[in-house]
Each structure stands twice: as C-alpha cells, then as structure tokens.
Design an enzyme around this catalytic site. Structure first.
Site, PDB file in Angstrom:
ATOM      1  N   GLU A 255      44.542  33.876  42.725  1.00 54.70           N
ATOM      2  CA  GLU A 255      45.648  34.250  41.850  1.00 54.70           C
ATOM      3  C   GLU A 255      46.931  34.502  42.648  1.00 54.70           C
ATOM      4  O   GLU A 255      48.035  34.288  42.148  1.00 54.70           O
ATOM      5  CB  GLU A 255      45.249  35.508  41.055  1.00 54.70           C
ATOM      6  CG  GLU A 255      45.822  35.554  39.663  1.00 54.70           C
ATOM      7  CD  GLU A 255      45.149  36.611  38.785  1.00 54.70           C
ATOM      8  OE1 GLU A 255      45.010  37.769  39.229  1.00 54.70           O
ATOM      9  OE2 GLU A 255      44.767  36.282  37.642  1.00 54.70           O
TER      10      GLU A 255
ATOM     11  N   HIS B 163      19.639  27.623  50.872  1.00 53.92           N
ATOM     12  CA  HIS B 163      18.741  26.775  50.090  1.00 53.92           C
ATOM     13  C   HIS B 163      19.441  26.206  48.855  1.00 53.92           C
ATOM     14  O   HIS B 163      18.783  25.816  47.899  1.00 53.92           O
ATOM     15  CB  HIS B 163      17.502  27.564  49.683  1.00 53.92           C
ATOM     16  CG  HIS B 163      16.657  27.961  50.854  1.00 53.92           C
ATOM     17  ND1 HIS B 163      15.532  27.267  51.232  1.00 53.92           N
ATOM     18  CD2 HIS B 163      16.797  28.952  51.767  1.00 53.92           C
ATOM     19  CE1 HIS B 163      15.000  27.829  52.302  1.00 53.92           C
ATOM     20  NE2 HIS B 163      15.746  28.856  52.652  1.00 53.92           N
TER      21      HIS B 163
ATOM     22  N   LYS C 235      47.170  32.909  27.425  1.00 54.28           N
ATOM     23  CA  LYS C 235      47.300  34.169  26.665  1.00 54.28           C
ATOM     24  C   LYS C 235      48.057  33.921  25.374  1.00 54.28           C
ATOM     25  O   LYS C 235      47.652  34.376  24.292  1.00 54.28           O
ATOM     26  CB  LYS C 235      48.118  35.180  27.495  1.00 54.28           C
ATOM     27  CG  LYS C 235      47.314  36.197  28.230  1.00 54.28           C
ATOM     28  CD  LYS C 235      48.263  37.279  28.777  1.00 54.28           C
ATOM     29  CE  LYS C 235      47.659  37.893  30.003  1.00 54.28           C
ATOM     30  NZ  LYS C 235      48.562  38.822  30.677  1.00 54.28           N
TER      31      LYS C 235
END
Lengths: 473, 473
Positions: free
Chosen positions: A299, A328, A442
């Site tokens: 950010e 793994h 938003k």
C-alpha cells in the site's frame, strides 16, 4: 528495573540483517558494492529527506511519546484481563494486521485453545472481514455478557467496521440492555469522524489514533497496544525495541543502516526484474509479520504516479510464505522458476522452547537418524539449507535474524520495516503514506449500497460494458 | 438418494468461470479472441495430450474409483467422531494444504471453538511445521488419551513428518502405554517406504495413497478424505462434484472447457508480463483454497527445463489474498502498481448465513445508510466494486463463482484447478508432476543432520563462499 533498560540486554537482542546472498560473489547476477557506492548521492538525499520530513512522520515518535498512554492502557486492561472472557477487535487493514501479527508473535501459539487459567486473559478474536458466515459464527462462539469489543477505525467511516459496530450494538442491547456501551471500547481520531461522535454520545471508553499516524503505521499506538496489553504482552518493552531500532536507523551511512540498506537493495533488485518480494519466516510465531509487512510494502509503494506527477506504476508485490511449511509448496518455484523475486527469510537464534526428537524405530536407519536431534536443530538446518539451495540456483535472498522472539525484538522488527518502507518511498520519489487507489472501489461500493451522494457513480457503473456470455463458461 | 444424484441439483450447483475482464474491450491490453483462435492447434494438441496421458494421471480417476475406500473411511470415522476429542494430522505440503482447505470450506468457521456437542466430532489440528514452539504448544492443548494422530507421508521419508511421528510415538508410549499404536492412523504408500513398514509392524490402522497420485494432487484420496470425514463432511458429495467437473472438462473445445480456457488465458497473460497470479476469495470459507492452489500452481509449473531439455525457468508466482480484507492491504497495489498480475476472484452466490446489518445511529447518515442491508449484500457489492476498480485501472481479472459453498461445489473447484494446472503444464511443455528443485534443500538438510551417505554434500556446504561481515548489519 525493566530488562530493556539494561544495555547488555539490548545489545544481545539486536536483530541482524544479512544481505550476503544478494551480492556479487554469492549469486550470479548479484549486486556489486560499487553499484551502491555509485548511488551515494541518491541515498544521502533520501536520508536527508527522512530527517527533514520526520516532523510529518508522526508514527516515528510513537516509541518515544506514549508513556502516559501506556500507563492508561495498562490501567484499563487490568480489569479486562481479570473479568472478561472474549476480547474482539473490530477493524480491518492496519487495525487488524498489526494486532494479529503481534499477538501471534508474543502470545502462546495456541492462545485461544488454552484453559482460562493458563491464559490469564480473555480469548482474542480479530474480525477483519464482513463475510456473513463469519459474522454469524462469531456470535455463536462468544458470550456477549463477557465480551469487550474494541472498535478501531481512525476515520470512523470504514464501512466494514461500522457495519460490524451496528451488528454488535444491536446484539448487545438485546443481551445486556442499558449497559451495552460499556462493552465497547472505541479507538479512533480524537476529533474527526463518526466513531468519536458515537463514543462521546454513549460515553464509551476511548483511545485515540494520533494525528499523522496512518493505518499501516499504527501498530505502536493504541490501535495495536490495547489488544497486546489485554493479552499480557509487555508493551513498554515493545516500544523500547522500536525506539532502539529507530536510533540505529538514524545513521546516515547506508552501510550501517539496516533499514536504508534493505530498501536500497530491494530497489536494485527491482531494476533487475525482481518485482516479487517473498517474506518467509522460519517460525510460526512470525507468520503474520509477513501479512503485516505485505500491507505496509504494497500500500505504501504501489503507486501510479510519483511526487512530480510522472506515471511510474511502482510497487513490488509482497508474497507471504512460511518455513519450513512452504518448502513443500513454493520452494520448487523459488529455485527453478523465473529470476523475478527476492526472498527475505526471518530467522530465530533461540526458540522459546527446546523439543528433542526422541529416539525410536532404531531398525529403520532413514528414520532413526533424526532421533537425538532437536526440532530446533531441524528447523534451523532447513532454513540454512533452503537459503543455500536458493542461492545455488542463482536467486537472491536476505535474512533478518531475531536473537529470540520477544517484545523487544518484535518492536525492532516493526520499526525496521516501517523505516525501510518510508526510505524506499523516498528512493522512488513517491508518497508512501496515501492510498488513492482504494477510493475507486470504496465509491463503487457506496453507489451499490445507495449511499446518498453517489448517484453519478451508480450511473457510471450502470454504463460499464456489459459482460458477454461467451466469456462465461 | 443423495442430492448430487439429482440432475437439477447438479445443474444448479455448477460453478462458473467468467473471464470477461481479461478480454479486449474490457481492459486496455486485453486478450483478443483472435489470439485464442490463432493458438487453435496448440490448444488441440494439449487437449489430445490430456487424453493420451490420462492413464498416467491416476489422480483423475479418484472421483470414480473409490467407492470401496469411501465406505471404509466412513466406517472407520464413526468411532473416531464419537469417542475421540482431538484428531491431529501430521503431514506437510499436499498432505496438509488439502485437508486444511476443505475443512475451512465445509466445516463451521470456528469449528474448534464450538462446544463438543455442536461439533459432533473431535477438534482438528493440522501440523505442517516443525517449529519447536509449535510442537511444544500442541502437546499442551491436547489430551493424548483422547487423540488420534493421522500420519501422512506417501514416501515415508519426509523428515518433518517422521520427526513428528517420533515425538508422538514417544509421548503416547509414556501416556497410554502398550496401546500407543492404536492412536496412530498411517496414510502412505501401500508398499514402499518406511511408514508402511512401521504401520505393519505395529499393526496401525492404515489408508493408502494410490500409485501415481502425487502430494499436491492427493486431496481426493484418503490423504484428504479421512480428515474431512472425521469432521463430518460428506466425502461422497465432494467426489461427485469432482467427477462432474472432470466430465465437463473432457470437452476438447477450449471455449467450453473452463479448465483449459483458464490455463490458456493465464499463459497469454504471462506473455504480457503477468508473472503474478493472485487468488482472492470473497469468503472466509475459501481462504485456504488459495493456499492449496498456491502449491498446485507453483510446484507444478515452476520448472527450469522443459520436456525437451531447454532452459525455460517457467512459473507464475501465486499470491494469496482475501476479500474484502485485503482491499485494505493489497488493492492499492493491484490498481495502481505495475501491470504484472492477474487477479482470480472466488465469489459466492449464496452464503450459508444471511446476516442483516441492523439499523442504528440514525442521526449519523454516513453510518445509518448501512442499516437494513445484509452483510451478504455488503461483501458482494465490495467484490463487484473491486472487480470494477481493477478493470477500470486496466488490470486483468477473472471470477470463479460458486453458487454455494458445499461439498459438491468444492469438489468441482478442486478438480477445475487440478485440470487447469495439468493443461498449463502441457501448454508449457513441462513436467507438471515432479519437483526436482526441492531435492537440493532436502539433501543439504540431511547433510547438516549427519544422515549417513551425505558426507559429500556436507563437504560441499563447508566449501561454500564464506559470508562477509560487511554484508551483515
């Protein structure tokens, strides 16, 4: 006297940054020290900016200016630790990632599974999503009468957190009646926004997010300190660790400044095509440090334009891994895949437990050889071996080592990464402290929910190109 | 009759792949359908390989050939669900990631926090690391007398899992005496390796990993099915979902084959510089699907050489995100950062809970507008809005939608991703089923632990370039 006041403790707990495996002579396309020297002016200018802009980076003062707040928090949590059974953080982004990371690092690894008397405090839940199944399940496992909710949003306008507040307000009114507001602690701006209005109107306990402290830089203010203290973490030591690192990182000489050097090396790696930054702790306790760092790095540095208005589309993508688990899962790619990433290992010298691998199955040598070693030796050998394998395959890595995981070293780590990020922002000439790219989503959400004032955005959404059926299988 | 035997149920539960936002007309540098048509021969050849090599891809038959094993598992777990309090999986990589992902998807989101009577089965722990602090903490929170350990390693030589087996063997012997082996269920090769020897010698309950089923493709064999059934998941429906998707993905026409199309689009995106593949579920239940997929995609496609021995250094790096949570952490980077990634959203039509956001704080319009909506509407609006924001900023995404999260749709999802990965391997002309890059680190670990036969490797480690002090700060 607290142990962090002892200089020998502090020195013994200094975390180390080892960047050998990013350098020429260690990896095929490694960095030559002359490249760093060639950037001397750039690095010095960025270092000067860190000094001149310090007044705006209020988060840098948190380790130094909160003794009164620490005392208030510690006084407040004494009662919570004793009487409350569930402490629920309602917050998202920095309001959640910091509390989660510090809790995982410094509390028992199965804290919520422990019986109450071993915990000495409430269970902790950090609710950083609005999935309805998750919301429903939360209300099934807590007992509202014995729960404190810590609602955290600086702006007081975070939809997710405010929706959660509406939910718990309603539930508390039904369950505990007039005392409902006593079950809510608000952490927000001291002045602006909706949450402070609500907190004042209903006389809720309140802590403040200081001016100039943005979400991803807020762990060392009450946003993070309250939940940490509730879980029994020594927040004074945490702040002392951060203060210690801040002092170290005042050194203008990049060769002696771990934050500056790490930032500079990552930027040189980006120039070599490493657009991916993997953080791989070799400790379950540090697992969520990688999540916290992922927000900080992404950010802060993911920016379309620089300070001069040039389009730069900057930003290295953080990737979270865990040693040995992801050996793994991801290490095949890290060793054999493209030369597009730097791995940052987080290592630990002394784990807080020593567990011996018992002898057994002696007639099967391929199993028996493990007996008598410790799990400590096993995980550290694997970390060394993975570092070795990644270097041998020509990929860059660096290693940050904590002498032990404790509040002092975790405080250092938080501060190190914050300063590294801020310095990288200076090197990129971008604003590391805003997040304009979050607004679009938003606003579209507001439009979809019919928030007043978002009609134009709703019209824009309706006018977007219609999806084609042939592109849906 | 089981519901998955009803065709209308199956059709209503078909998952959908929407790739509009990867295409020209939707994003600036999107894919033109003509590009896909131009690759017709390549895609048809890869599709033909998927048919001709099917005999070697034994994992593809798991949805079809396990009715006897399912009955055995269901018979076995009835007792475990009733009498045992803790079920602990000891395994790493595919032996852990599949069980974790399916448990998170299909059990209560706070399963271990529920009281015993609501769980109807034991608590589940999946231990995929060897951190000594974690090992110590496990033994603190379980009661060995009421615990079953499921030790999973196909080769029987996985150091991490065998070290864990030594630890629990010793602890069980001390706690329950002669009955210790009754607390261990082994899942391993039916023939080869150390674990099957141990299981036979001590008469442990045993399930088998079929030949030709590698770790990351093993979730739908007893590796994953046992833990799932222990937690009350309908494993027949899970397999039926996978079988349904396998049939869909036999279609040689890429325009009607979701697995093939997703693989082809990702490879076209890689050619455009998208070396990062973000998976972002908008559901807590699907969070660990991204972890499971990360292993599948990274370990299968991260390869230095192709089938003809050419150096290719292939592999897109998988990144795990979570909606809406990571909107407040990663979306800034996704919208404003480099054009180096594709986001794959996992969406859900119908969540299993509906939770209304209550009305409240009516005098504060910026909070009150949320009241009366549901959390369902909120999270779905945010998913839509994020997809929109990412597209608008010119970045590619696709969306996989599950009508609901249930065993049938999760089975489809697992199969879809497995087939997508195998097909991508064919497109890249690499071996998607080996992991040679993991050997170097394993061997170096053996050398450090003094395993017989690793003296040469130890000498090689000792001869590696010495780290320089000036590169450690």
């Amino acid at each position: 006297m607290k142990r962090f006041q002892d200089e020998s403790f502090r020195n013994s707990m200094k975390i180390r940054v080892d960047f050998n495996n990013m350098m020429e002579g260690f990896v095929s396309n490694g960095i030559n020290p002359a490249e760093i020297e060639a950037n001397e002016v750039l690095y010095a200018e960025a270092a000067a900016s860190m000094v001149s802009k310090r007044g705006n980076m209020k988060w840098r003062e948190l380790p130094f200016n909160q003794s009164k707040i620490v005392a208030e928090i510690n006084a407040k949590v004494a009662g919570i630790r004793e009487s409350c059974e569930y402490f629920v953080v309602l917050g998202i982004g920095g309001s959640a990632l910091g509390p989660i990371a510090v809790h995982q690092a410094l509390c028992h690894l199965r804290y919520n599974e422990l019986p109450r008397e071993k915990r000495n405090g409430p269970k902790l839940f950090v609710e950083d999503n609005v999935d309805p199944e998750r919301m429903a399940s939360l209300l099934e496992v807590i007992d509202l009468k014995n729960t404190i909710f810590n609602v955290i949003t600086k702006s007081g306008s975070t939809s997710e957190t405010m929706a959660q507040l509406l939910l718990v307000t309603d539930a508390l009114k039904k369950e505990v009646g007039d005392d409902w507001a006593k079950h809510i602690v608000a952490t927000t701006d001291h002045n602006k926004g909706n949450l402070i209005k609500i907190a004042r109107e209903f006389d809720m306990d309140t802590f403040y997010v200081p001016d100039g402290v943005g979400g991803r830089f807020s762990e060392l203010c009450p946003v993070g300190l309250l939940a940490a203290a509730v879980c029994g973490i020594d927040i004074e030591e945490l702040l002392a660790g951060a203060a210690y690192m801040d002092k170290l990182c005042e050194n203008p000489d990049i060769w002696h400044n771990p934050a500056y050097m790490m930032a500079a090396l990552q930027m040189l790696a980006v120039d070599r095509g490493c657009n991916i930054n993997v953080m791989m702790p070799y400790a379950d306790s540090l697992k969520y440090m990688a999540d916290w760092f992922a927000q900080l790095w992404a950010e802060s540095l993911g920016k379309a334009v620089d300070n001069d208005g040039n389009e730069v589309y900057a930003g290295q993508t953080p990737v979270k891994a865990l040693g040995v688990t992801d050996q793994h899962s991801q290490v095949q790619l890290y060793t054999e895949g493209p030369f597009d990433k730097v791995v940052t290992f987080l290592a630990v010298d002394n784990y807080r437990s020593t567990v011996t691998i018992p002898h057994g199955y002696d007639h099967i040598p391929d199993v028996a050889f493990l007996g008598g070693h410790t799990f400590n030796k096993l995980i550290q050998s694997e970390q060394f071996a993975t570092e070795y394998a990644i270097r041998k395959s020509g990929h860059m890595s660096c290693t940050v080592t904590l002498p032990e995981v404790n509040p002092f070293t975790v405080g250092q780590l938080l501060c190190l990464f914050e300063l590294m990020t801020a310095y990288a922002g200076e090197l990129l000439n971008i604003n590391a402290f805003d997040q304009p790219g979050v607004e679009e989503g938003k606003n579209a959400t507001y439009a979809l929910l019919g928030k007043p004032g978002y009609d134009a955005k709703k019209a824009e959404l309706d006018a977007a190109p219609q999806k084609q059926d042939r592109y849906i299988i």
